[in-house]
Design a protein around this motif. Structure first.
Motif, PDB file in Angstrom:
ATOM      1  N   HIS A 214      32.398 -14.722-100.402  1.00 58.08           N
ATOM      2  CA  HIS A 214      32.499 -15.134-101.811  1.00 58.08           C
ATOM      3  C   HIS A 214      31.244 -14.669-102.551  1.00 58.08           C
ATOM      4  CE1 HIS A 214      35.943 -17.720-100.792  1.00 58.08           C
ATOM      5  NE2 HIS A 214      35.243 -18.077 -99.721  1.00 58.08           N
ATOM      6  N   ARG A 215      31.022 -13.369-102.527  1.00 60.31           N
ATOM      7  CA  ARG A 215      29.769 -12.833-103.043  1.00 60.31           C
ATOM      8  C   ARG A 215      29.610 -13.057-104.539  1.00 60.31           C
ATOM      9  NH1 ARG A 215      27.461  -7.403-100.519  1.00 60.31           N
ATOM     10  NH2 ARG A 215      27.910  -8.746 -98.751  1.00 60.31           N
ATOM     11  N   ASN A 216      30.680 -13.002-105.292  1.00 62.64           N
ATOM     12  CA  ASN A 216      30.569 -13.239-106.729  1.00 62.64           C
ATOM     13  C   ASN A 216      30.082 -14.657-107.017  1.00 62.64           C
ATOM     14  OD1 ASN A 216      31.418 -10.666-107.407  1.00 62.64           O
ATOM     15  ND2 ASN A 216      33.585 -11.244-107.542  1.00 62.64           N
ATOM     16  N   TRP A 217      30.650 -15.632-106.312  1.00 58.40           N
ATOM     17  CA  TRP A 217      30.208 -17.015-106.468  1.00 58.40           C
ATOM     18  C   TRP A 217      28.753 -17.141-106.052  1.00 58.40           C
ATOM     19  CZ3 TRP A 217      27.854 -21.022-104.192  1.00 58.40           C
ATOM     20  CH2 TRP A 217      28.056 -22.306-104.703  1.00 58.40           C
ATOM     21  N   TRP A 218      28.394 -16.513-104.919  1.00 61.37           N
ATOM     22  CA  TRP A 218      27.021 -16.588-104.398  1.00 61.37           C
ATOM     23  C   TRP A 218      26.032 -16.026-105.419  1.00 61.37           C
ATOM     24  CZ3 TRP A 218      22.986 -13.338-103.435  1.00 61.37           C
ATOM     25  CH2 TRP A 218      21.983 -13.792-102.591  1.00 61.37           C
ATOM     26  N   SER A 219      26.332 -14.853-105.965  1.00 65.23           N
ATOM     27  CA  SER A 219      25.403 -14.221-106.896  1.00 65.23           C
ATOM     28  C   SER A 219      25.290 -14.995-108.205  1.00 65.23           C
ATOM     29  CB  SER A 219      25.840 -12.777-107.192  1.00 65.23           C
ATOM     30  OG  SER A 219      27.117 -12.759-107.819  1.00 65.23           O
ATOM     31  N   LYS A 220      26.347 -15.719-108.580  1.00 66.38           N
ATOM     32  CA  LYS A 220      26.351 -16.447-109.841  1.00 66.38           C
ATOM     33  C   LYS A 220      25.587 -17.770-109.749  1.00 66.38           C
ATOM     34  CE  LYS A 220      29.587 -18.123-113.385  1.00 66.38           C
ATOM     35  NZ  LYS A 220      31.013 -18.255-113.744  1.00 66.38           N
TER      36      LYS A 220
ATOM     37  N   TRP B 229      29.723 -25.091-118.448  1.00 64.20           N
ATOM     38  CA  TRP B 229      28.329 -25.378-118.736  1.00 64.20           C
ATOM     39  C   TRP B 229      27.555 -24.092-118.971  1.00 64.20           C
ATOM     40  CZ3 TRP B 229      27.573 -29.044-113.950  1.00 64.20           C
ATOM     41  CH2 TRP B 229      28.249 -30.244-114.182  1.00 64.20           C
ATOM     42  N   SER B 230      26.532 -24.181-119.792  1.00 61.66           N
ATOM     43  CA  SER B 230      25.628 -23.055-119.953  1.00 61.66           C
ATOM     44  C   SER B 230      24.719 -22.967-118.737  1.00 61.66           C
ATOM     45  CB  SER B 230      24.776 -23.242-121.212  1.00 61.66           C
ATOM     46  OG  SER B 230      23.886 -24.333-121.048  1.00 61.66           O
ATOM     47  N   TYR B 231      24.014 -21.847-118.638  1.00 63.25           N
ATOM     48  CA  TYR B 231      23.097 -21.631-117.522  1.00 63.25           C
ATOM     49  C   TYR B 231      22.055 -22.741-117.462  1.00 63.25           C
ATOM     50  CZ  TYR B 231      21.459 -18.099-114.166  1.00 63.25           C
ATOM     51  OH  TYR B 231      21.144 -17.407-113.035  1.00 63.25           O
TER      52      TYR B 231
ATOM     53  N   HIS C 137      14.884 -10.516-117.010  1.00 61.08           N
ATOM     54  CA  HIS C 137      15.802  -9.768-117.873  1.00 61.08           C
ATOM     55  C   HIS C 137      17.131 -10.493-118.034  1.00 61.08           C
ATOM     56  CE1 HIS C 137      13.654  -6.168-118.974  1.00 61.08           C
ATOM     57  NE2 HIS C 137      13.174  -6.070-117.753  1.00 61.08           N
ATOM     58  N   ALA C 138      17.576 -11.172-116.975  1.00 56.62           N
ATOM     59  CA  ALA C 138      18.822 -11.930-117.087  1.00 56.62           C
ATOM     60  C   ALA C 138      18.682 -13.058-118.106  1.00 56.62           C
ATOM     61  CB  ALA C 138      19.214 -12.501-115.728  1.00 56.62           C
ATOM     62  N   MET C 139      17.532 -13.697-118.120  1.00 56.85           N
ATOM     63  CA  MET C 139      17.337 -14.820-119.039  1.00 56.85           C
ATOM     64  C   MET C 139      17.240 -14.378-120.486  1.00 56.85           C
ATOM     65  SD  MET C 139      14.686 -17.247-116.956  1.00 56.85           S
ATOM     66  CE  MET C 139      14.827 -18.516-118.193  1.00 56.85           C
ATOM     67  N   HIS C 140      16.705 -13.191-120.723  1.00 54.82           N
ATOM     68  CA  HIS C 140      16.495 -12.744-122.096  1.00 54.82           C
ATOM     69  C   HIS C 140      17.596 -11.815-122.596  1.00 54.82           C
ATOM     70  CE1 HIS C 140      12.434 -14.377-122.951  1.00 54.82           C
ATOM     71  NE2 HIS C 140      12.368 -14.407-121.638  1.00 54.82           N
ATOM     72  N   ASN C 141      18.607 -11.623-121.795  1.00 50.67           N
ATOM     73  CA  ASN C 141      19.754 -10.830-122.219  1.00 50.67           C
ATOM     74  C   ASN C 141      20.803 -11.773-122.805  1.00 50.67           C
ATOM     75  OD1 ASN C 141      22.117  -9.325-122.425  1.00 50.67           O
ATOM     76  ND2 ASN C 141      21.667  -8.121-120.617  1.00 50.67           N
ATOM     77  N   THR C 142      21.049 -11.683-124.093  1.00 58.83           N
ATOM     78  CA  THR C 142      21.967 -12.608-124.754  1.00 58.83           C
ATOM     79  C   THR C 142      23.348 -12.586-124.126  1.00 58.83           C
ATOM     80  OG1 THR C 142      20.779 -12.347-126.833  1.00 58.83           O
ATOM     81  CG2 THR C 142      23.001 -13.265-126.942  1.00 58.83           C
ATOM     82  N   ASP C 143      23.869 -11.401-123.856  1.00 59.11           N
ATOM     83  CA  ASP C 143      25.214 -11.295-123.308  1.00 59.11           C
ATOM     84  C   ASP C 143      25.302 -11.888-121.909  1.00 59.11           C
ATOM     85  OD1 ASP C 143      26.087 -10.084-125.591  1.00 59.11           O
ATOM     86  OD2 ASP C 143      25.728  -8.051-124.850  1.00 59.11           O
ATOM     87  N   GLU C 144      24.251 -11.653-121.077  1.00 57.69           N
ATOM     88  CA  GLU C 144      24.301 -12.074-119.693  1.00 57.69           C
ATOM     89  C   GLU C 144      23.843 -13.515-119.497  1.00 57.69           C
ATOM     90  OE1 GLU C 144      25.425 -10.425-117.060  1.00 57.69           O
ATOM     91  OE2 GLU C 144      26.068  -8.839-118.394  1.00 57.69           O
TER      92      GLU C 144
ATOM     93  N   THR D 108      23.728 -19.131-106.674  1.00 54.87           N
ATOM     94  CA  THR D 108      22.746 -19.426-105.625  1.00 54.87           C
ATOM     95  C   THR D 108      21.336 -19.605-106.147  1.00 54.87           C
ATOM     96  OG1 THR D 108      24.044 -18.366-103.895  1.00 54.87           O
ATOM     97  CG2 THR D 108      21.676 -18.568-103.519  1.00 54.87           C
ATOM     98  N   PHE D 109      20.826 -18.630-106.902  1.00 57.16           N
ATOM     99  CA  PHE D 109      19.424 -18.685-107.309  1.00 57.16           C
ATOM    100  C   PHE D 109      19.159 -19.851-108.269  1.00 57.16           C
ATOM    101  CE2 PHE D 109      19.621 -14.305-105.793  1.00 57.16           C
ATOM    102  CZ  PHE D 109      18.447 -14.233-105.062  1.00 57.16           C
ATOM    103  N   ILE D 110      20.058 -20.068-109.195  1.00 56.70           N
ATOM    104  CA  ILE D 110      19.847 -21.143-110.156  1.00 56.70           C
ATOM    105  C   ILE D 110      19.995 -22.511-109.479  1.00 56.70           C
ATOM    106  CG2 ILE D 110      22.259 -21.181-110.892  1.00 56.70           C
ATOM    107  CD1 ILE D 110      19.163 -21.732-113.106  1.00 56.70           C
ATOM    108  N   LEU D 111      20.920 -22.630-108.521  1.00 54.88           N
ATOM    109  CA  LEU D 111      21.088 -23.887-107.794  1.00 54.88           C
ATOM    110  C   LEU D 111      19.878 -24.163-106.910  1.00 54.88           C
ATOM    111  CD1 LEU D 111      22.851 -26.305-107.076  1.00 54.88           C
ATOM    112  CD2 LEU D 111      23.960 -24.887-105.318  1.00 54.88           C
ATOM    113  N   SER D 112      19.392 -23.140-106.232  1.00 50.63           N
ATOM    114  CA  SER D 112      18.196 -23.291-105.397  1.00 50.63           C
ATOM    115  C   SER D 112      17.006 -23.743-106.227  1.00 50.63           C
ATOM    116  CB  SER D 112      17.875 -21.966-104.696  1.00 50.63           C
ATOM    117  OG  SER D 112      16.613 -22.002-104.079  1.00 50.63           O
ATOM    118  N   ALA D 113      16.819 -23.106-107.373  1.00 50.99           N
ATOM    119  CA  ALA D 113      15.707 -23.482-108.248  1.00 50.99           C
ATOM    120  C   ALA D 113      15.841 -24.919-108.731  1.00 50.99           C
ATOM    121  CB  ALA D 113      15.654 -22.529-109.441  1.00 50.99           C
ATOM    122  N   ALA D 114      17.058 -25.333-109.092  1.00 47.59           N
ATOM    123  CA  ALA D 114      17.275 -26.685-109.592  1.00 47.59           C
ATOM    124  C   ALA D 114      16.992 -27.733-108.526  1.00 47.59           C
ATOM    125  CB  ALA D 114      18.719 -26.826-110.095  1.00 47.59           C
TER     126      ALA D 114
END
Length: 761
Positions: free
Chosen positions: A682-688, A224-226, A207-214, A690-696
């Motif tokens: 730094h939960r905001n940084w972590w949530s923004k 940079w973009s996601y 849902h995050a990926m397909h939400n234009t705003d998010e 972590t998952f995308i960095l781990s995947a990369a």
């Protein structure tokens, strides 16, 4: 007053539109009815667009492409000591980019054939289409369990089943459980209580990926973009991994303590982590595939318990055993090895006591010396039994009352889950589909065991299937409700060992069918629940899962044959790999347990006359410890005793069969930084990030391994082989012509010419 209420209602609907992702939301969907599970209410939207087309041309192209890539990558790592994985996050992100690109460039022309109209490009790349790709790829992106049996027979017994027989074995073990899922979906998918917790992460991700705003408007570092952020770090890790994987392999096993005494046998056993050397106390690794992105987001308590188990077993218990020569630990030569030995330390070769049909010749075996195993390998079975016993006991003690209550509610409830109600617009998969699939797979399984010399009679196969049927429902309920559940690998091997002693291939085959039938059943049920959350038509889910499993089976087999033909002497132990990476540790461990439970049988290895007869006490120890914890929780309710999960600790203690015990220090550092500091402060940084960095990072690392194998290590052709010249960070030359001072291999002395620490006779 009425105008004010209308205004408030409009605001409420507007808020719902912002909170839930999808096209339009109806007033009916804005009603308060929702899932009775709070986490599901917070994560899963109550929206759906039944007009979306899911099985498009784009789906077929992308699911096939990524399934081939995933199956090949996972099979490649199956034979290596340095483990990696094919990241599903990469699949989600890359398929999103490729799917949207295809939606822009493919022709939109509609074609009519036989009264059916279709288009290569029916519209925008949608979230259901995307989900279906992930489901299909996840079914393919792994090493099928049958690959253990096939690779062991090929490497250890020099017996290769032909391609047709191999494919029947792989596909039947992968798909037999799918037929069971059709009967169990009423109990393990439809009720709201059956959450299948890992799906909630996927729901958020899609849902995050397909939400234009998010998604598209979300800016990362430097604006940079996601997607740009992902590809930059993925590419950076791809390039970096060439350093430890090719140019400086010492960085994979950086056993720095060994340098203080490189010719000391005890230092080698305790501090080396290379290729069956030692247990790698305080060893470092700079290879990301050994650290893994899951350290960045897995709960800190789980990781600390797992690493605590590793430290207890390999850094505390093992040094005591080795330095005191408990059970003649030093006589076997290696600290960690799944091989079997005679009591004098000579390696035991099973082939010398096998009949022509690969069954044990009891007379030849009895005429020879007694066979045993290394102490640490014996303890692995003890820890595994503790893990299985404690898993069941822990769930019963700390979750039993809630499970029984929710189970009865799920079975007898007349209140249907809101998400299941929403799925009624889609045709359900007929029960007959599952029944036919199960009958066909069972019939082909009988062909496999009877025609291809797998030693397992047809009634043995039925017994393995019966075990899977009996335990799939309760264990599936445990897994769906609590998020954890035991496997059947230990029980199936033990059962077959008593039923068919002396038959190693039968034991491996019995384990493969009994264990995988339940595991694959639960996998399909979990995906079906994801389909409910994402509102993907059930029939499309069924087809995607079967297609992915079939593609994965074919390319698992192809890659296995290529690797065995190119690396056989390293994988079967004939010659050690100079790089220490091609050890075949996974098939060797599987072969070791097959010998113990199958060829020799549990009565010989763990019987009352064996020095390891105490192994069976692991079941009792595992069952009792959570009961003690439960009693203490009643006496001292302020302490969260359930958090001390014995199953996780015992799993860490038995870490070796899954690979070499390396990367502990670096993994601990990563998890403490990400989960202990960033997540807390730094939960905001972590949530923004972590998952995308781990995947990369995981994806880039996996790509490096695959690239090296195909283009520099003879994967595509023997001539495509590059041997890195010997130097300080690559001390072992494949040609053996390097100077002796370079041959101090992390900790092992050159040609094992030890100066101290050897067993004194």
């Amino acid at each position: 007053m009425g105008e004010k209420l209308d205004h408030e209602n409009e605001k409420e609907i507007s808020n719902l539109e912002k909170a839930y992702i999808g096209d339009s939301i109806s007033l009916e969907e804005a009603e308060p009815e929702n899932s009775k599970i709070e986490a599901v209410r917070l994560v899963v939207p109550l929206t759906d667009d039944p007009t979306l087309i899911v099985m498009t041309f784009r789906f077929w192209v992308l699911v096939t492409f990524f399934s081939i890539m995933g199956a090949a990558t996972e099979q490649y790592y199956f034979f290596r000591a340095a483990k990696g994985n094919f990241s599903i996050y990469f699949v989600n992100l890359a398929s999103y980019g490729m799917g949207t690109f295809m939606a822009r460039v493919l022709p939109t022309t509609k074609w009519t054939i036989g009264g059916h109209t279709f288009s290569f490009n029916p519209g925008p790349f949608n979230i259901k289409e995307h989900t279906l790709i992930g489901v299909g790829v996840s079914a393919a992106a792994g090493s099928a369990y049958a690959m253990y049996t096939l690779s062991v027979m090929d490497l250890m017994l020099q017996h290769r089943i032909d391609a047709l027989g191999s494919m029947i074995l792989i596909i039947t073990t992968q798909c037999l459980g799918y037929g069971m899922a059709g009967t169990l979906r009423k109990y393990l998918v439809y009720p709201a209580e059956m959450v299948w917790w890992p799906n909630l992460v996927q729901v958020v991700f899609y849902h995050a990926m397909h939400n234009t705003d998010e998604f598209k408007n979300k800016k990362m570092i430097r604006g940079w973009s996601y997607m740009k952020y992902f590809w930059i770090f993925c590419g950076g890790m791809f390039l970096y991994q060439f350093i430890p994987q090719l140019f400086a392999p010492m960085l994979v096993y950086f056993d720095w303590i060994c340098w203080f005494k490189p010719f000391d046998y005890n230092y080698w056993a305790l501090f080396s982590s290379m290729s069956r050397g030692g247990v790698g106390i305080l060893s470092l690794t700079f290879d990301w595939s050994q650290i893994g992105g899951d350290n960045m987001w897995m709960p800190l308590s789980t990781q600390l318990l797992r690493y605590g188990g590793i430290i207890l077993s390999y850094w505390i218990i093992f040094p005591y055993i080795w330095l005191n020569n408990v059970y003649d630990a030093k006589i076997f030569g290696y600290a960690l090895t799944p091989s079997l030995y005679f009591m004098n330390g000579t390696a035991f070769k099973i082939n010398s006591v096998l009949n022509t049909d690969f069954t044990l010749n009891e007379e030849k075996y009895a005429a020879g010396p007694k066979v045993t195993m290394t102490p640490m390998y014996a303890l692995i079975f003890l820890y595994s039994f503790i893990a299985l016993g404690s898993c069941i006991s822990h769930i019963v003690c700390f979750h039993g009352a809630d499970m029984w209550k929710t189970w009865k509610s799920a079975i007898h409830s007349t209140d249907e889950d809101i998400h299941q109600k929403m799925m009624k617009v889609y045709p359900e998969v007929p029960q007959m589909w599952y029944a036919i699939l199960y009958v066909v797979m069972l019939a082909l399984s009988m062909v496999a065991v009877e025609v291809y010399e797998l030693q397992l009679p047809w009634y043995g196969l039925l017994f393995a299937a019966a075990i899977a049927w009996i335990l799939s429902l309760p264990i599936g309920a445990m897994t769906a409700i609590t998020g954890t559940g035991p496997g059947l690998n230990v029980i199936t091997q033990l059962t077959c060992g008593f039923l068919f002693p002396g038959k190693v291939i039968a034991n491996m085959t019995f384990k493969c069918y009994g264990y995988m039938a339940m595991w694959q059943c639960h996998r399909l049920l979990e995906d079906l629940k994801l389909g409910v959350y994402m509102k993907v038509p059930p029939r499309a889910m069924f087809v995607a899962q079967i297609w992915g499993a079939s593609i994965g089976a074919v390319f698992n087999y192809i890659v296995m044959i290529i690797i065995i033909d190119n690396k056989r002497e390293f994988l079967d132990g004939t010659r050690p790999d100079p790089t220490g990476l091609w050890t075949g540790v996974s098939p060797q461990v599987y072969w070791g347990s097959g010998l113990i439970y199958g060829a020799l049988g549990p009565a010989k290895m763990f019987g009352k006359d064996s020095q390891y007869h105490f192994i069976y006490w692991g079941f009792l120890i595992g069952a009792v410890l959570p009961i003690i914890q439960w009693g203490l929780s009643k006496k001292f309710p302020s302490v969260k005793w359930s958090a001390l999960n014995i199953t996780i600790i015992a799993g860490g203690m038995s870490a070796y069969p899954g690979g070499l015990v390396i990367g502990v220090v670096c993994g601990l550092v990563v998890c403490v930084i990400w989960q202990g500091w960033l997540f807390k402060y730094h939960r905001n940084w972590w949530s923004k990030y972590t998952f995308i960095l781990s995947a990369a990072l995981d994806t880039g690392s996996a790509f490096t391994g695959l690239f090296l194998f195909l283009f520099l290590q003879g994967g595509l052709h023997p001539k495509l082989t590059f041997d890195m010249p010997s130097w300080f960070m690559n001390p072992i030359s494949p040609k053996g012509d390097n100077a002796p001072y370079l041959g101090v291999n992390r900790c092992g002395a050159f040609e094992h010419k030890w100066q101290s620490g050897m067993l004194e006779k």
